[in-house]
Design an enzyme around this catalytic site. Structure first.
Site, PDB file in Angstrom:
ATOM      1  N   HIS A  46       0.830  -1.205   0.000  1.00  0.00           N
ATOM      2  CA  HIS A  46       0.000   0.000   0.000  1.00  0.00           C
ATOM      3  C   HIS A  46       0.865   1.257   0.000  1.00  0.00           C
ATOM      4  CE1 HIS A  46      -2.184   3.188   2.319  1.00  0.00           C
ATOM      5  NE2 HIS A  46      -3.061   2.953   1.367  1.00  0.00           N
ATOM      6  N   GLU A  49       2.359   1.893  -3.380  1.00  0.00           N
ATOM      7  CA  GLU A  49       1.321   2.467  -4.262  1.00  0.00           C
ATOM      8  C   GLU A  49       1.253   3.985  -4.072  1.00  0.00           C
ATOM      9  OE1 GLU A  49      -2.903   3.757  -3.517  1.00  0.00           O
ATOM     10  OE2 GLU A  49      -2.790   1.630  -2.973  1.00  0.00           O
ATOM     11  N   HIS A  50       1.306   4.447  -2.808  1.00  0.00           N
ATOM     12  CA  HIS A  50       1.294   5.887  -2.531  1.00  0.00           C
ATOM     13  C   HIS A  50       2.503   6.588  -3.135  1.00  0.00           C
ATOM     14  CE1 HIS A  50      -1.804   7.076   0.636  1.00  0.00           C
ATOM     15  NE2 HIS A  50      -2.107   5.819   0.348  1.00  0.00           N
ATOM     16  N   GLU A 126      -4.193   8.197   7.447  1.00  0.00           N
ATOM     17  CA  GLU A 126      -5.158   7.274   6.840  1.00  0.00           C
ATOM     18  C   GLU A 126      -5.498   6.151   7.817  1.00  0.00           C
ATOM     19  OE1 GLU A 126      -5.722   4.640   2.709  1.00  0.00           O
ATOM     20  OE2 GLU A 126      -3.819   5.662   3.087  1.00  0.00           O
TER      21      GLU A 126
END
Length: 412
Positions: A46, A49-50, A126
């Site tokens: 994840h 991906e950022h 997040e």
């Protein structure tokens, strides 16, 4: 018509030409997600991906955003348990440009240390935001209960502890070993012809990756109960049963079973829990199918003083379904619902790109709409009732987040 092409290095390209639209959706699908991680690097898929959006050797983060804004396009990405996807949707005359920017992000991201530290804070926020939505995190808690220490039980976002250990080098190493060409599918859908395959090949057809272990631990279903005490207004309850993996011969019967149980407003759970008893605003079920495992999840949110009533109502609904099976009317209605939602979902280039990308990545095969409709029509009362017996056993898992953290009385 879907065209498939495999590059010399193993990257697969899937193209569906739709000449009646003016848009093109391009997705880079990578067969790696949180189930490919370890306790030490949980969350790296994840986070990587950022970082793809934080700058390349020729564009900074703002310029990547402007590259798509300036052509009226959209760009985004997401990470799941088994794959990661980077995608863009643009007007057809900007398809080549969008592809070049996605390729720049894929191959030339710098993972700059300053950007890395800023993005760690973004992901930390997040995680905090996720913690503030108990109706979301209870599903993660159920995964932990079911899969225990297996990677399918890891949170996709990772933890604050793992997040702080990531560096440019750890990202590059993970990408080298997991973003290998044999695990990459480029899916394109929209108003482009077959010549676009050559453009994709030009960017993605010759790179090399490292070697990663092909052996993945087989998940096992645990009928575990986990609860968390949290200052919430409601008790958030999840019940999980072992489901069916992708490609199982009964998968369409399973999808129809889920739809009848809690997949729509006319479903048994919605009608019984919400309409008849007024116990919850939100109650539903859904199925998750992985390559080698599956789970059916039932969720309901209610006041803590009504938790026992909610749990008992769900169990009574399941017992009734096991005892008498489903009706002919439920079967027919569910079939038509599924066919309708399938057709409607394929009206956008984005959804077609997604469907083709996932099918190629996970199943390596593509079925026509007619074939899928035929499979739905073939589902019988007997096949659904067989799946009911197979799924709703005495082995189930429970996750709860509530003000007192107390499980339903009959479970305690």
């Amino acid at each position: 018509m879907i065209k498939k092409y495999t590059c010399q290095n193993g990257v697969r390209i899937i193209l569906e030409q739709i000449p009646t639209v003016r848009s093109v959706a391009i997705g880079i699908w990578v067969g790696t997600g949180s189930r490919n991680e370890t306790p030490k690097n949980n969350g790296i898929s994840h986070f990587l991906e950022h970082m793809f959006f934080k700058g390349t050797t020729s564009r900074n983060a703002r310029e990547i955003a402007e590259a798509f804004d300036s052509i009226g396009g959209q760009v985004n990405a997401f990470t799941s348990k088994e794959y990661t996807c980077y995608y863009a949707k643009v007007l057809d005359n900007h398809a080549s440009y969008a592809l070049s920017v996605l390729a720049d992000m894929f191959f030339h991201s710098t993972f700059d240390e300053e950007e890395l530290e800023k993005e760690k804070n973004v992901v930390l926020e997040e995680i905090k935001m996720y913690e503030d939505t108990p109706d979301d995190i209870v599903h993660d808690l159920l995964s932990q209960a079911v899969y225990k220490k297996h990677p399918l039980g890891y949170p996709i976002l990772g933890t604050e502890e793992t997040l702080m250990t990531f560096t440019g080098d750890t990202l590059r190493e993970y990408m080298h070993n997991h973003y290998t060409p044999d695990r990459v599918v480029i899916s394109v859908a929209g108003n482009v012809d077959e010549t676009f395959i050559k453009e994709v090949e030009k960017w993605f057809g010759s790179y090399e990756g490292g070697k990663r272990s092909e052996e993945e631990e087989q998940p096992v279903f645990h009928s575990n109960h986990l609860s968390r005490k949290k200052d919430t207004e409601q008790a958030h309850l999840c019940i999980g049963y072992e489901g069916l993996p992708l490609g199982d011969k009964d998968i369409y019967s399973f999808i129809i079973l889920n739809n009848i149980l809690g997949g729509s407003m006319s479903s048994r759970l919605f009608q019984e829990v919400r309409e008849q008893r007024g116990l919850a605003y939100s109650v539903f079920s859904y199925h998750t199918s992985y390559l080698d495992h599956g789970m059916l999840t039932i969720y309901g949110g209610t006041g803590a003083n009504q938790l026992d009533a909610l749990y008992e109502t769900i169990q009574t609904t399941l017992a009734s379904m096991k005892e008498t099976g489903i009706t002919t009317k439920e079967l027919q209605n569910s079939k038509e619902q599924l066919k309708g939602s399938l057709m409607l979902s394929l009206e956008s280039t984005n959804s077609r790109m997604s469907r083709n990308g996932k099918n190629e990545l996970l199943l390596r095969k593509h079925r026509t709409l007619d074939e899928i409709v035929e499979s739905i029509d073939r589902v019988s009362l007997e096949s659904v009732n067989r799946v009911i017996e197979r799924v709703f056993t005495d082995q189930f898992a429970v996750a709860l987040i509530s003000p007192d953290g107390q499980l339903p009385t009959t479970l305690s």
